[in-house]
Design a protein around this motif. Structure first.
Motif, PDB file in Angstrom:
ATOM      1  N   PRO A   7      18.480 -23.240  -9.537  1.00  0.00           N
ATOM      2  CA  PRO A   7      17.118 -24.149  -9.918  1.00  0.00           C
ATOM      3  C   PRO A   7      17.149 -25.437  -9.077  1.00  0.00           C
ATOM      4  O   PRO A   7      16.165 -26.183  -8.702  1.00  0.00           O
ATOM      5  N   VAL A  65      10.013 -24.174 -13.116  1.00  0.00           N
ATOM      6  CA  VAL A  65      11.343 -23.406 -12.377  1.00  0.00           C
ATOM      7  C   VAL A  65      11.943 -22.462 -13.747  1.00  0.00           C
ATOM      8  O   VAL A  65      12.229 -22.663 -14.690  1.00  0.00           O
ATOM      9  N   PRO A  83      14.781 -20.100 -14.344  1.00  0.00           N
ATOM     10  CA  PRO A  83      16.227 -19.704 -13.613  1.00  0.00           C
ATOM     11  C   PRO A  83      16.293 -18.162 -14.275  1.00  0.00           C
ATOM     12  O   PRO A  83      15.935 -17.777 -15.310  1.00  0.00           O
TER      13      PRO A  83
END
Ligand code: F6P
Length: 513
Positions: A233, A246, A248
């Motif tokens: 990330p 994001v 992850p």
């Protein structure tokens, strides 16, 4: 004195090589003995796959030998390590926790995976609810494991209905990205950048070009249209993706095993969260079976027995997979990476050379198309190619039932013909019309091809690949074999180095030298 692995191989190799016809003649219960179903769910969510290996040369004695081999190779301990999150990927010093995504693994990893999936679910639902404005298209950029799973699943599960039009772009060849651009309206397009490492040159170059395309076409904040799917990330944030976008996933989920993580984002976005969860549930049913069943009754292990038998005892260099289902058109591509990147290796975990051949070349296609293209070689060529057929009892179409009937009868006829052989000439004597027969195939007959079944099929092959690796003593979770070529490409790009005369001449001809 030979070691237990060698002893087991000797006993397998010493078994008489009977024809399939003789095996059927001598054992009237052969079909029942070598067929088994795996089932899951209840009511509307129920499903299952019948696995039939009766048209292979496996016999009870050969299976005894392979069970001995599995014991000698430490199969049960290796499986325990895999499923408990131990560091089974020894060359990279980490666990291989794709099953944790489906609920099987170390408690902490299962919890972490669930939390990360919950985060993905929230973003998927927010996008469906309009949080990022109108979203009609998604360009999913990734390569290898970051593309093949999503491409397969989106293609298989969105034939009838898709919530978002997904284009998976993997190749650095700009033609691929341009094709996606041509099909999308920039104002309603999101870009998913899928990369475990967030450093892969193809993916990063394509991502930059996609952002430029958005900017050049009137999108004010191209960066705001990007979702990052990654185990790194920090790199995604460095690239400019806002943390809220994001998604992850865990470092211990390998690239070619990552469909179940945030790499599966396009599947969830296109099909809806329930379908994505159904895919995980189908995979989980296979995990349970794989974890709880021993010996030949463990179907991924039994498939590996057949794989090992044909590769090592019968010298088969390839294995072919034909899905008699248009929706599984990308399945052979997916399997190629899974099997060849995992087991296409020459040394064992302890560094010593593997005795005998390792992964066969996986190839295949879709039936009935392939019958009119490559089956000639399967029936009459000099190579022995074990074939897997995959089909669904329920049709995927709503046309005249003749379509599905002809599809299935062709599938079953091919297996029968490969085994039976014969001569098509009226007098039965023309060599050009002779079929040797005795050619093996296995059939996976699904009740239906829904999300759960797709998850089950993929997980079955993951465990089959792992079981093959254990029988050969290989670590299936690294992929150092792809690194040298990558390094050389970088060296060429960097300039200033001399390469071999052929490469040098090619570079010069292309204006790159
Ligand atoms: O080059 C091989 C490989 O590392 C695959 O194993 C992987 O699936 C692919 O590249 C993509 O890697 P990443 O997801 O880090 O971009």
């Amino acid at each position: 004195m030979s070691d237990p692995v060698t002893t087991a191989w000797k006993s397998i190799e010493a078994e008489e090589k009977q024809t399939l016809e003789a095996l059927f003649d001598e054992d009237k219960a052969r079909v029942e003995r070598l067929s088994q179903r795996i089932e899951w769910g209840e009511g509307e969510t129920s499903g299952g796959i019948l696995f039939d290996w009766s048209k292979t040369h496996l016999t009870p004695a050969i299976l005894d030998g392979f069970e001995e081999l599995a014991d000698a190779a430490g199969f049960a301990a290796a499986r325990e390590k895999l499923l408990s999150g131990a560091k089974i990927n020894v060359t990279e010093g980490r666990a291989a926790e794709h099953t944790a995504q489906r609920g099987t693994g170390a408690d902490a990893s299962v919890e972490e995976a669930q939390a990360l999936l919950a985060r993905m679910n929230m973003l998927v639902e927010a996008i469906h609810d309009g949080a990022l404005g109108k979203v009609k298209h998604l360009i999913h950029i990734g390569i290898g494991g970051s593309a093949l799973g999503p491409a397969l699943a989106v293609d298989a599960l969105t034939r009838d209905l898709t919530l978002v039009d997904v284009h998976v772009v993997s190749n650095i060849d700009g033609v691929a990205l341009e094709q996606a651009f041509a099909a999308c309206d920039p104002a309603t397009t999101l870009i998913a950048v899928a990369s475990k490492t967030f450093t892969t040159i193809e993916t990063m170059t394509n991502a930059h070009s996609a952002l430029k395309w958005l900017g050049d076409n009137g999108v004010d904040d191209p960066g705001g249209r990007v979702i990052a799917l990654t185990a790194n990330p920090e790199k995604a944030v460095e690239f400019g993706v806002d943390e809220t976008r994001v998604l992850p996933f865990m470092e211990t989920v390998g690239g070619r095993y990552s469909l179940w993580s945030s790499i599966g984002f396009p599947v969830a976005l296109a099909t809806g969260w329930d379908e994505f969860e159904a895919m995980l549930a189908g995979a989980q049913a296979i995990d349970r079976h794989f974890a709880e069943t021993d010996g030949r009754a463990n179907l991924p292990l039994r498939a590996a027995f057949a794989d090992q038998y044909y590769t090592r005892v019968r010298g088969c260099q390839t294995r072919a997979v034909f899905a008699y289902d248009e929706r599984l058109g990308l399945f052979p591509d997916y399997l190629q990476q899974l099997e060849m990147e995992s087991n296409g290796k020459r040394v064992q975990v302890n560094g010593s050379p593997v005795e005998g051949p390792t992964a066969p070349i996986t190839w295949g296609g879709v039936g009935t198309d392939a019958q009119h293209a490559v089956f000639q070689l399967l029936h009459q060529g000099t190579h022995l190619v074990p074939v897997d057929f995959i089909a669904s009892i329920a049709p995927g179409d709503e046309l005249d039932p003749a379509h599905h009937r002809i599809l299935l009868t062709n599938c079953f006829a091919q297996g029968a013909a490969l085994m039976a052989g014969g001569n098509m000439a009226a007098d039965g004597k023309d060599p050009a019309r002779a079929f040797p027969g005795d050619r093996p195939s296995a059939t996976m007959l699904c009740d239906d091809l829904d999300a759960a079944t797709l998850g089950a099929l993929i997980a079955f092959h993951e465990h089959r690949t792992f079981a093959n690796a254990v029988l050969m003593g290989i670590n299936p979770f690294d992929q150092f074999g792809v690194e040298l070529g990558k390094k050389m490409a970088k060296d060429i790009e960097g300039g200033g180095e001399e390469f071999d005369a052929s490469t040098q001449s090619l570079l010069e001809r292309a204006g790159l030298g």
